[in-house]
Design an enzyme around this catalytic site. Structure first.
Site, PDB file in Angstrom:
ATOM      1  N   SER A 242       6.282   4.285 -11.954  1.00 26.03           N
ATOM      2  CA  SER A 242       6.095   3.212 -10.985  1.00 26.03           C
ATOM      3  C   SER A 242       4.772   3.356 -10.274  1.00 26.03           C
ATOM      4  CB  SER A 242       7.219   3.234  -9.962  1.00 26.03           C
ATOM      5  OG  SER A 242       7.057   4.380  -9.138  1.00 26.03           O
ATOM      6  N   LYS A 243       4.386   2.259  -9.666  1.00 24.65           N
ATOM      7  CA  LYS A 243       3.128   2.164  -8.951  1.00 24.65           C
ATOM      8  C   LYS A 243       3.012   3.206  -7.849  1.00 24.65           C
ATOM      9  CE  LYS A 243       0.877  -2.251  -8.233  1.00 24.65           C
ATOM     10  NZ  LYS A 243       1.555  -3.492  -8.300  1.00 24.65           N
ATOM     11  N   ARG A 244       4.136   3.501  -7.206  1.00 26.52           N
ATOM     12  CA  ARG A 244       4.089   4.355  -6.037  1.00 26.52           C
ATOM     13  C   ARG A 244       3.416   5.699  -6.317  1.00 26.52           C
ATOM     14  NH1 ARG A 244       9.576   5.037  -4.424  1.00 26.52           N
ATOM     15  NH2 ARG A 244       9.959   3.301  -5.829  1.00 26.52           N
ATOM     16  N   GLN A 245       3.530   6.166  -7.575  1.00 24.62           N
ATOM     17  CA  GLN A 245       2.976   7.493  -7.850  1.00 24.62           C
ATOM     18  C   GLN A 245       1.600   7.435  -8.529  1.00 24.62           C
ATOM     19  OE1 GLN A 245       5.686  10.467  -9.100  1.00 24.62           O
ATOM     20  NE2 GLN A 245       7.450   9.436  -8.235  1.00 24.62           N
ATOM     21  N   GLY A 246       0.977   6.293  -8.518  1.00 26.53           N
ATOM     22  CA  GLY A 246      -0.367   6.212  -9.117  1.00 26.53           C
ATOM     23  C   GLY A 246      -0.550   4.921  -9.884  1.00 26.53           C
TER      24      GLY A 246
END
Ligand code: GLU
Length: 473
Positions: A242-246
């Site tokens: 997911s986006k949250r981690q990069g």
């Protein structure tokens, strides 16, 4: 044989979408099959303007070319409606006029009773007159598939094996929505049939939907294609990528200056393994060796360090080759340096810095000290096992030797010059190399002193050593 890539234009092309596109591409090329592009734009709520164009552009940047398409589902509404009518006529689907409120209420009640929410078939037995009246009144409706009770749906996925589910655990899914658009489930089956798709290669998240598709194939009496679902991509902590981690948008990696071929090489291994120790594969080699029998079931971790390694490896190899790809890379790197930099200087900087980078845009930061010496504390010049006097002595010696140097200002000569200074004096390498490196770069980490000397050339190098000596006064 024919395969397809079928993105929904809901945003950027994700790295997972790119992998799906790549596997379809590799399969097509390996099998001499056609590859088709279909834009699945029937969910008008999630539609993002121009996302289709962006996705197409990104695929092109990666060299993924299509034999047919793009086809747009939104331009094929009549086709889906025709097939839905056919199913209604054959009593395999039915009109449902239930309001959203009623459905919400029903759902909440079912959840409260700890039942799996599913449509209660309220509209299944409407009489023909009732239906006609409601249609004449322009009441809003959807069309639902009419499931048979207690029927096993069985199919075999080429990666995950046999899947079996009973219709009692399934819902009378919506085929046609109230806006006249088909649901994904209907559109995907109609299109894959009409477009003669033989192998459906897509993400694992669609595996649970596949029984619904199988039922539709059966109701239409159509030949069922082969299904190849690809393992999920995961974050290093095993959560869904997911986006949250990069970054997850493929184009973000291009923007950062990762090479398309390095990205493709890396993501080819996310879910597939040629079962050799070789890691660097050209696209031709990937095509040659790709085999769906070697696709894994287990989720694959998207590891940015590994991608960085692949990219750095590609850059290093390209620099070594000094061929056409090198010229292109050099050209691409220009935008990270001040304008009007001479070609010769650009090339020297590039050769030195490219051996240490992960991706191209890092050049902007890593080359800053070349164009402007950062301010630094004089203490930094003194190596931890050295002292002020030795540091000064070392810098003075270097200054003199460089000033009097008559050999060509080449990396190898500079290297030798520095080595000789250490060999022919009482000073230790730490008294010479460390302060020189700091004097030239102003940084605690940088390329080697001889490399920086080479890039800065004589005058600038001497100036910077002088600055250091003044700081030590
Ligand atoms: N439109 C779906 C997606 O964006 C593709 C599903 C499929 O390939 O059947 O993921």
């Amino acid at each position: 044989m024919k395969v397809r890539f079928a993105p929904s234009p809901t945003g950027y092309l994700h790295i997972g979408g790119l992998r799906t596109a790549l596997y379809n591409y590799l399969f097509a090329k390996n099998n001499n099959a056609k590859l088709l592009l279909r834009i699945e734009d029937t969910d008008r709520n999630r539609y993002v303007k121009n996302a289709d164009q962006q996705i197409i552009k990104t695929l092109k940047s990666f060299g993924i070319e299509f034999d047919e398409g793009p086809f747009y589902q939104s331009q094929r509404l009549e086709i889906y409606q025709k097939y839905v009518k056919q199913l209604v006529k054959e009593d395999k689907a039915y009109y449902c006029f239930c309001s959203k409120e009623r459905l919400d209420e029903m759902r909440s009640a079912q959840i409260a009773e700890k039942k799996i929410p599913k449509y209660d078939r309220h509209c299944l037995n409407l009489s023909e007159e009732e239906i006609k009246k409601k249609l004449d009144n322009k009441e809003s409706y959807v069309v639902r598939l009419k499931l048979l009770d207690n029927q096993d749906v069985i199919f075999k996925d080429e990666v995950y094996g046999e899947v079996k589910i009973n219709t009692n655990n399934m819902d009378d899914q919506v085929l046609l929505k109230s806006d006249g658009y088909p649901t994904y489930h209907l559109a995907v089956v109609v299109d894959d049939h009409e477009m003669d798709i033989t192998h459906i290669i897509r993400g694992e998240e669609w595996l649970p939907s596949t029984p619904k598709h199988i039922l539709l194939y059966q109701m239409f009496n159509w030949e069922i294609p082969k299904f190849i679902h690809l393992p999920l991509l995961l974050n290093p902590d095993k959560s869904k990528l997911s986006k949250r981690q990069g970054d997850v948008a493929a184009e973000d990696f291009l923007k950062k200056g990762y090479l398309p071929e390095a990205i493709l090489n890396y993501i080819a291994f996310l879910g597939w393994n040629p079962k050799t120790t070789k890691e660097i594969y050209s696209i031709e080699e990937l095509i040659r060796d790709f085999d769906i029998a070697k696709i894994n079931k287990a989720g694959a971790i998207f590891n940015i360090e590994k991608l960085n390694w692949f990219n750095a490896e590609y850059v290093r190899n390209i620099v070594k080759e000094k061929g056409q790809r090198y010229e292109k890379l050099l050209e691409k790197s220009k935008k990270y340096f001040p304008k009007n930099l001479e070609k010769n200087k650009l090339e020297n900087i590039f050769i030195v810095l490219s051996s240490r980078l992960n991706y191209l845009s890092e050049l902007e930061e890593s080359s800053k000290f070349i164009f402007e010496l950062p301010d630094y504390d004089s203490q930094m010049l003194i190596f931890k096992k050295s002292d002020l006097d030795k540091t000064k002595a070392g810098l003075k010696l270097i200054y003199k030797q460089l000033e009097n140097n008559t050999a060509d200002w080449e990396l190898e000569n500079l290297d030798n010059l520095l080595k000789n200074i250490v060999n022919n004096s009482e000073l230790n390498p730490g008294d010479v190399f460390w302060p020189l490196r700091v004097a030239l770069s102003g940084l605690d980490k940088s390329p080697s002193p001889s490399e920086i000397l080479w890039i800065l050339e004589k005058n600038e190098s001497l100036d910077r050593i002088n600055i250091a000596l003044n700081k030590l006064k």
